[in-house]
Design a protein around this motif. Structure first.
Motif, mmCIF file in Angstrom:
data_model
loop_
_atom_site.group_PDB
_atom_site.id
_atom_site.type_symbol
_atom_site.label_atom_id
_atom_site.label_comp_id
_atom_site.label_asym_id
_atom_site.label_seq_id
_atom_site.Cartn_x
_atom_site.Cartn_y
_atom_site.Cartn_z
ATOM 1 N N LYS A 7 -24.132 -28.835 31.198
ATOM 2 C CA LYS A 7 -23.749 -29.989 32.009
ATOM 3 C C LYS A 7 -24.763 -30.244 33.126
ATOM 4 O O LYS A 7 -25.010 -31.401 33.484
ATOM 5 C CB LYS A 7 -22.348 -29.785 32.593
ATOM 6 C CG LYS A 7 -21.237 -29.896 31.554
ATOM 7 C CD LYS A 7 -19.868 -29.795 32.200
ATOM 8 C CE LYS A 7 -18.763 -29.965 31.160
ATOM 9 N NZ LYS A 7 -17.406 -29.888 31.774
ATOM 10 N N ILE A 8 -25.324 -29.171 33.680
ATOM 11 C CA ILE A 8 -26.374 -29.350 34.686
ATOM 12 C C ILE A 8 -27.555 -30.089 34.076
ATOM 13 O O ILE A 8 -28.087 -31.042 34.648
ATOM 14 C CB ILE A 8 -26.830 -27.989 35.248
ATOM 15 C CG1 ILE A 8 -25.695 -27.324 36.024
ATOM 16 C CG2 ILE A 8 -28.056 -28.165 36.148
ATOM 17 C CD1 ILE A 8 -26.017 -25.907 36.472
ATOM 18 N N PHE A 9 -27.949 -29.644 32.888
ATOM 19 C CA PHE A 9 -29.072 -30.284 32.196
ATOM 20 C C PHE A 9 -28.736 -31.736 31.863
ATOM 21 O O PHE A 9 -29.555 -32.637 32.090
ATOM 22 C CB PHE A 9 -29.393 -29.514 30.917
ATOM 23 C CG PHE A 9 -30.520 -30.106 30.125
ATOM 24 C CD1 PHE A 9 -31.843 -29.838 30.465
ATOM 25 C CD2 PHE A 9 -30.279 -30.937 29.044
ATOM 26 C CE1 PHE A 9 -32.888 -30.393 29.746
ATOM 27 C CE2 PHE A 9 -31.315 -31.495 28.316
ATOM 28 C CZ PHE A 9 -32.626 -31.216 28.675
ATOM 29 N N ALA A 10 -27.534 -31.973 31.336
ATOM 30 C CA ALA A 10 -27.129 -33.333 30.977
ATOM 31 C C ALA A 10 -27.112 -34.252 32.196
ATOM 32 O O ALA A 10 -27.507 -35.418 32.112
ATOM 33 C CB ALA A 10 -25.759 -33.312 30.309
ATOM 34 N N PHE A 63 -15.381 -34.042 35.154
ATOM 35 C CA PHE A 63 -15.533 -34.284 36.588
ATOM 36 C C PHE A 63 -16.769 -33.574 37.134
ATOM 37 O O PHE A 63 -17.507 -34.125 37.952
ATOM 38 C CB PHE A 63 -14.286 -33.822 37.341
ATOM 39 C CG PHE A 63 -14.431 -33.910 38.837
ATOM 40 C CD1 PHE A 63 -14.335 -35.127 39.490
ATOM 41 C CD2 PHE A 63 -14.696 -32.766 39.584
ATOM 42 C CE1 PHE A 63 -14.494 -35.211 40.870
ATOM 43 C CE2 PHE A 63 -14.850 -32.849 40.962
ATOM 44 C CZ PHE A 63 -14.747 -34.069 41.597
ATOM 45 N N SER A 64 -16.996 -32.327 36.684
ATOM 46 C CA SER A 64 -18.148 -31.580 37.169
ATOM 47 C C SER A 64 -19.450 -32.236 36.730
ATOM 48 O O SER A 64 -20.436 -32.254 37.481
ATOM 49 C CB SER A 64 -18.094 -30.136 36.657
ATOM 50 O OG SER A 64 -18.063 -30.096 35.240
ATOM 51 N N LEU A 65 -19.466 -32.798 35.519
ATOM 52 C CA LEU A 65 -20.661 -33.498 35.028
ATOM 53 C C LEU A 65 -20.936 -34.734 35.874
ATOM 54 O O LEU A 65 -22.078 -34.973 36.295
ATOM 55 C CB LEU A 65 -20.478 -33.886 33.559
ATOM 56 C CG LEU A 65 -21.590 -34.744 32.941
ATOM 57 C CD1 LEU A 65 -22.918 -34.005 32.941
ATOM 58 C CD2 LEU A 65 -21.215 -35.159 31.518
ATOM 59 N N THR A 66 -19.899 -35.520 36.129
ATOM 60 C CA THR A 66 -20.057 -36.736 36.937
ATOM 61 C C THR A 66 -20.499 -36.400 38.358
ATOM 62 O O THR A 66 -21.390 -37.057 38.917
ATOM 63 C CB THR A 66 -18.737 -37.530 36.976
ATOM 64 O OG1 THR A 66 -18.310 -37.815 35.643
ATOM 65 C CG2 THR A 66 -18.917 -38.834 37.741
ATOM 66 N N ALA A 67 -19.868 -35.383 38.942
ATOM 67 C CA ALA A 67 -20.206 -34.988 40.315
ATOM 68 C C ALA A 67 -21.654 -34.531 40.416
ATOM 69 O O ALA A 67 -22.375 -34.900 41.353
ATOM 70 C CB ALA A 67 -19.259 -33.895 40.787
ATOM 71 N N ASN A 68 -22.101 -33.734 39.442
ATOM 72 C CA ASN A 68 -23.476 -33.247 39.490
ATOM 73 C C ASN A 68 -24.466 -34.364 39.189
ATOM 74 O O ASN A 68 -25.583 -34.386 39.731
ATOM 75 C CB ASN A 68 -23.666 -32.099 38.500
ATOM 76 C CG ASN A 68 -24.809 -31.201 38.898
ATOM 77 O OD1 ASN A 68 -24.766 -30.535 39.935
ATOM 78 N ND2 ASN A 68 -25.878 -31.182 38.102
ATOM 79 N N TRP A 69 -24.081 -35.304 38.331
ATOM 80 C CA TRP A 69 -24.938 -36.466 38.044
ATOM 81 C C TRP A 69 -25.154 -37.287 39.317
ATOM 82 O O TRP A 69 -26.287 -37.678 39.628
ATOM 83 C CB TRP A 69 -24.310 -37.321 36.950
ATOM 84 C CG TRP A 69 -24.981 -38.647 36.768
ATOM 85 C CD1 TRP A 69 -26.291 -38.868 36.448
ATOM 86 C CD2 TRP A 69 -24.392 -39.939 36.931
ATOM 87 N NE1 TRP A 69 -26.554 -40.222 36.380
ATOM 88 C CE2 TRP A 69 -25.404 -40.905 36.673
ATOM 89 C CE3 TRP A 69 -23.109 -40.383 37.245
ATOM 90 C CZ2 TRP A 69 -25.164 -42.269 36.748
ATOM 91 C CZ3 TRP A 69 -22.862 -41.745 37.299
ATOM 92 C CH2 TRP A 69 -23.888 -42.667 37.060
ATOM 93 N N LEU A 70 -24.076 -37.552 40.051
ATOM 94 C CA LEU A 70 -24.204 -38.287 41.304
ATOM 95 C C LEU A 70 -25.054 -37.520 42.308
ATOM 96 O O LEU A 70 -25.820 -38.112 43.079
ATOM 97 C CB LEU A 70 -22.819 -38.574 41.885
ATOM 98 C CG LEU A 70 -21.928 -39.524 41.075
ATOM 99 C CD1 LEU A 70 -20.543 -39.621 41.695
ATOM 100 C CD2 LEU A 70 -22.569 -40.911 40.982
#
Length: 249
Positions: free
Chosen positions: A102-105, A2-9
């Motif tokens: 995850k920030i980088f990804a 969820f954190s990855l998706t949220a930061n991607w958006l």
């Protein structure tokens, strides 16, 4: 996840609010449209452009993958990494409950998403222009162009990841962008001096999609070049991630 998706958006939104991103997207639509209009006028006045309409999607893909998309990727990589580092806004993301990996990804995924959006926009505008010119030779031509645009994503993401690797080593946006452009131009010119460089230089694969059109290249050559591009992508991603993990912001 969820954190990855949220930061991607969040990264997608940060890129979208910039005028440069919208300007490039507008450019990807306008250039094929204006090219189709120019071909139509040329065809009406001289008849010279009669045979070029059906090749418009491939012509536009060659133009964008050689010039516009690499430039957009370099500027976007600088904005995502060097720009936020120099502006010290990346610290605001690091204090959130999300790992650096995850920030980088999420930043790389945002870059990849915009590559896909731009390729889709160029394809749609080019095919629409060809249809208006009545120069699309059946569904086969459209399918071929779809394949060409799909495979063009592979060298573009490889170049984008190399741009990310370079951007991660700079604190100055101007310096990072200047070095990227210098490397890109030098790499494009190198095969004219050393022809063998075209085999291993990732920047020589901006027209990789041409190998997939018609008879194209043998399956062995396609597989070999595919793994070269994947290898560049993996090395650039891993190296960039290590720099990002160890860097002090």
């Amino acid at each position: 996840m969820f954190s990855l998706t949220a930061n991607w958006l969040n990264e997608m939104e940060k890129l979208w609010v910039q005028r440069r991103t919208k300007g490039f997207l507008l450019l990807t639509v306008l250039i094929p449209a204006l090219s189709a209009l120019a071909l139509a006028l040329l065809q009406i006045n001289t008849g010279i452009g009669a045979g070029l309409g059906s090749d418009l999607p491939i012509m536009m893909l060659g133009l964008f993958t050689t010039l516009f998309l690499p430039l957009f990727l370099m500027m976007t990589a600088v904005e995502l990494f060097t720009g936020e580092t120099s502006a010290r806004t990346l610290k605001l993301v690091l204090v959130r409950p999300i790992t650096r990996a995850k920030i980088f990804a999420s930043k790389v995924l945002a870059l990849a998403a915009y590559i896909a959006v731009h390729l889709a926009a160029v394809w749609a505008a080019s095919v629409a222009g060809s249809l208006l010119l009545n120069r699309v030779d059946g569904s086969g031509s459209i399918v071929d162009s779809m394949i060409a645009y799909a495979v063009a994503f592979v060298p573009m993401i490889a170049i984008g990841l190399i741009a990310v690797f370079i951007a991660g080593r700079f604190t100055s946006s101007a310096g990072a962008l200047g070095l990227m452009i210098f490397i890109f131009v030098a790499a494009k010119l190198l095969p004219f001096i050393f022809p063998e460089a075209a085999v291993w230089s990732v920047f020589s694969y901006t027209d990789w999609h041409t190998l997939w059109i018609g008879s194209g290249a043998s399956p062995g050559r396609l597989i070999n070049s595919f793994f070269i591009l994947v290898s560049y992508s993996m090395m650039a991603y891993t190296g960039s991630l290590l720099l990002f993990e160890r860097k002090s912001f």
